[in-house]
Scaffold this motif. Structure first.
Motif, PDB file in Angstrom:
ATOM      1  N   SER A   9      38.804  64.563  -0.331  1.00  0.00           N
ATOM      2  CA  SER A   9      37.974  64.278  -1.498  1.00  0.00           C
ATOM      3  C   SER A   9      38.779  64.635  -2.730  1.00  0.00           C
ATOM      4  O   SER A   9      39.222  65.777  -2.868  1.00  0.00           O
ATOM      5  CB  SER A   9      36.698  65.123  -1.432  1.00  0.00           C
ATOM      6  N   THR A  14      32.893  62.993  -1.991  1.00  0.00           N
ATOM      7  CA  THR A  14      32.932  62.924  -0.524  1.00  0.00           C
ATOM      8  C   THR A  14      32.723  64.306   0.076  1.00  0.00           C
ATOM      9  O   THR A  14      32.070  64.443   1.122  1.00  0.00           O
ATOM     10  CB  THR A  14      34.275  62.324  -0.057  1.00  0.00           C
ATOM     11  N   ASN A  40      46.481  58.173 -11.272  1.00  0.00           N
ATOM     12  CA  ASN A  40      45.529  57.282 -10.605  1.00  0.00           C
ATOM     13  C   ASN A  40      46.121  55.920 -10.258  1.00  0.00           C
ATOM     14  O   ASN A  40      45.825  55.360  -9.205  1.00  0.00           O
ATOM     15  CB  ASN A  40      44.280  57.089 -11.468  1.00  0.00           C
ATOM     16  N   THR A 103      32.969  57.156   0.675  1.00  0.00           N
ATOM     17  CA  THR A 103      32.247  57.008  -0.586  1.00  0.00           C
ATOM     18  C   THR A 103      33.060  56.090  -1.488  1.00  0.00           C
ATOM     19  O   THR A 103      34.294  56.033  -1.388  1.00  0.00           O
ATOM     20  CB  THR A 103      32.002  58.354  -1.309  1.00  0.00           C
ATOM     21  N   MET A 104      32.350  55.356  -2.348  1.00  0.00           N
ATOM     22  CA  MET A 104      33.015  54.420  -3.260  1.00  0.00           C
ATOM     23  C   MET A 104      32.172  54.269  -4.511  1.00  0.00           C
ATOM     24  O   MET A 104      30.974  54.594  -4.490  1.00  0.00           O
ATOM     25  CB  MET A 104      33.227  53.076  -2.569  1.00  0.00           C
ATOM     26  N   SER A 105      32.795  53.786  -5.613  1.00  0.00           N
ATOM     27  CA  SER A 105      32.033  53.669  -6.853  1.00  0.00           C
ATOM     28  C   SER A 105      31.334  52.324  -6.956  1.00  0.00           C
ATOM     29  O   SER A 105      30.347  52.191  -7.651  1.00  0.00           O
ATOM     30  CB  SER A 105      32.948  53.883  -8.059  1.00  0.00           C
ATOM     31  N   SER A 106      31.838  51.334  -6.257  1.00  0.00           N
ATOM     32  CA  SER A 106      31.246  49.993  -6.344  1.00  0.00           C
ATOM     33  C   SER A 106      30.387  49.729  -5.119  1.00  0.00           C
ATOM     34  O   SER A 106      30.249  50.577  -4.239  1.00  0.00           O
ATOM     35  CB  SER A 106      32.362  48.952  -6.393  1.00  0.00           C
ATOM     36  N   GLN A 138      24.851  56.477  -4.838  1.00  0.00           N
ATOM     37  CA  GLN A 138      25.127  57.724  -5.558  1.00  0.00           C
ATOM     38  C   GLN A 138      24.254  57.825  -6.807  1.00  0.00           C
ATOM     39  O   GLN A 138      23.729  58.888  -7.122  1.00  0.00           O
ATOM     40  CB  GLN A 138      26.617  57.812  -5.917  1.00  0.00           C
TER      41      GLN A 138
HETATM   42  C1  FMN Z   1      42.795  55.701  -7.378  1.00  0.00           C
HETATM   43  C2  FMN Z   1      41.349  55.327  -7.140  1.00  0.00           C
HETATM   44  C3  FMN Z   1      41.046  54.084  -6.598  1.00  0.00           C
HETATM   45  C4  FMN Z   1      39.707  53.728  -6.364  1.00  0.00           C
HETATM   46  N1  FMN Z   1      39.449  52.503  -5.812  1.00  0.00           N
HETATM   47  C5  FMN Z   1      38.167  52.146  -5.549  1.00  0.00           C
HETATM   48  C6  FMN Z   1      37.854  50.893  -4.939  1.00  0.00           C
HETATM   49  O1  FMN Z   1      38.723  50.094  -4.599  1.00  0.00           O
HETATM   50  N2  FMN Z   1      36.547  50.587  -4.721  1.00  0.00           N
HETATM   51  C7  FMN Z   1      35.527  51.446  -5.067  1.00  0.00           C
HETATM   52  O2  FMN Z   1      34.369  51.109  -4.856  1.00  0.00           O
HETATM   53  N3  FMN Z   1      35.782  52.659  -5.627  1.00  0.00           N
HETATM   54  C8  FMN Z   1      37.074  53.029  -5.866  1.00  0.00           C
HETATM   55  N4  FMN Z   1      37.353  54.255  -6.423  1.00  0.00           N
HETATM   56  C9  FMN Z   1      36.243  55.174  -6.697  1.00  0.00           C
HETATM   57  C10 FMN Z   1      36.070  56.211  -5.575  1.00  0.00           C
HETATM   58  O3  FMN Z   1      36.135  55.635  -4.284  1.00  0.00           O
HETATM   59  C11 FMN Z   1      34.708  56.921  -5.684  1.00  0.00           C
HETATM   60  O4  FMN Z   1      34.507  57.424  -6.970  1.00  0.00           O
HETATM   61  C12 FMN Z   1      34.578  58.017  -4.653  1.00  0.00           C
HETATM   62  O5  FMN Z   1      33.212  58.382  -4.504  1.00  0.00           O
HETATM   63  C13 FMN Z   1      35.400  59.249  -5.048  1.00  0.00           C
HETATM   64  O6  FMN Z   1      35.288  60.217  -4.024  1.00  0.00           O
HETATM   65  P1  FMN Z   1      35.792  61.713  -4.245  1.00  0.00           P
HETATM   66  O7  FMN Z   1      35.006  62.276  -5.410  1.00  0.00           O
HETATM   67  O8  FMN Z   1      35.465  62.391  -2.965  1.00  0.00           O
HETATM   68  O9  FMN Z   1      37.264  61.672  -4.528  1.00  0.00           O
HETATM   69  C14 FMN Z   1      38.666  54.633  -6.658  1.00  0.00           C
HETATM   70  C15 FMN Z   1      38.985  55.888  -7.216  1.00  0.00           C
HETATM   71  C16 FMN Z   1      40.307  56.233  -7.443  1.00  0.00           C
HETATM   72  C17 FMN Z   1      40.638  57.593  -8.032  1.00  0.00           C
END
Ligand code: FMN
Length: 156
Positions: A9, A14, A40, A103-106, A138
């Motif tokens: 994470s 995560t 990044n 986990t993912m943002s989208s 989220q």
């Molecule tokens: C370098 C980078 C690339 C990312 N690429 C994607 C992506 O392709 N698709 C997506 O939905 N989120 C993407 N994200 C968002 C993360 O997947 C999301 O915020 C996740 O929950 C972060 O988990 P963490 O807080 O455990 O690191 C990306 C984030 C970073 C830093």
């Protein structure tokens, strides 16, 4: 059933989910931690290129476990490079169960879960299931009931 939760994470999302599962099942939690941080843009490019980054020592031997739960964020639709290295270092995986939490943002597409599943199934791991916590989950907090349902996999 004894589970190893292996969690990477970067910004904490995560790890919150991994810790919530850890509180409710018989499991050890090991943290996947790359030796070096990168910008990044480098993170995304290296994930896209499916590179491996060196990681600090953590539990990679599944001899004492029945199940492995890999938890990680999605980067560029793929697994973070520290997770790629972790998968490479795993030992005694044959016959063990495998589950994945991402986990993912989208709410978009990703191939990370397929990457992990494919890499470990060829080594003899048995697929149990996956949980994808999307950006909308989220925001709404709707990931919590999903997490409770997912945790049932590890309560045999
Ligand atoms: C370098 C980078 C690339 C990312 N690429 C994607 C992506 O392709 N698709 C997506 O939905 N989120 C993407 N994200 C968002 C993360 O997947 C999301 O915020 C996740 O929950 C972060 O988990 P963490 O807080 O455990 O690191 C990306 C984030 C970073 C830093």
């Amino acid at each position: 059933m004894k589970t190893l939760i292996a969690c990477y994470s970067y910004s904490g999302n995560t790890m919150v989910a991994a810790q919530r599962i850890h509180e409710n099942i018989d499991a050890d939690l090991t943290r996947i931690d790359p030796v070096k941080d990168r910008w990044n843009v480098i993170k995304a490019v290296h994930a896209f290129l499916e590179k491996k980054w060196p990681i600090k020592e953590c539990i990679t031997d599944l001899a004492d476990y029945d199940c492995l739960l890999i938890c990680c964020p999605i980067w560029a639709g793929r697994t973070p490079p520290g997770v790629n290295q972790y998968l490479h270092e795993l030992e005694n995986v044959r016959g063990k169960k495998l589950a994945i939490l991402v986990t993912m943002s989208s709410d978009g597409n990703q191939i990370a879960t397929t990457q992990i599943k494919t890499a470990l199934e060829v080594q003899g791991m048995e697929w149990v299931g996956q949980l994808k916590i999307k950006g909308s989950d989220q925001e709404r907090g709707s990931w919590q009931p999903k997490l409770e349902e997912f945790a049932q996999y590890f309560m045999e």
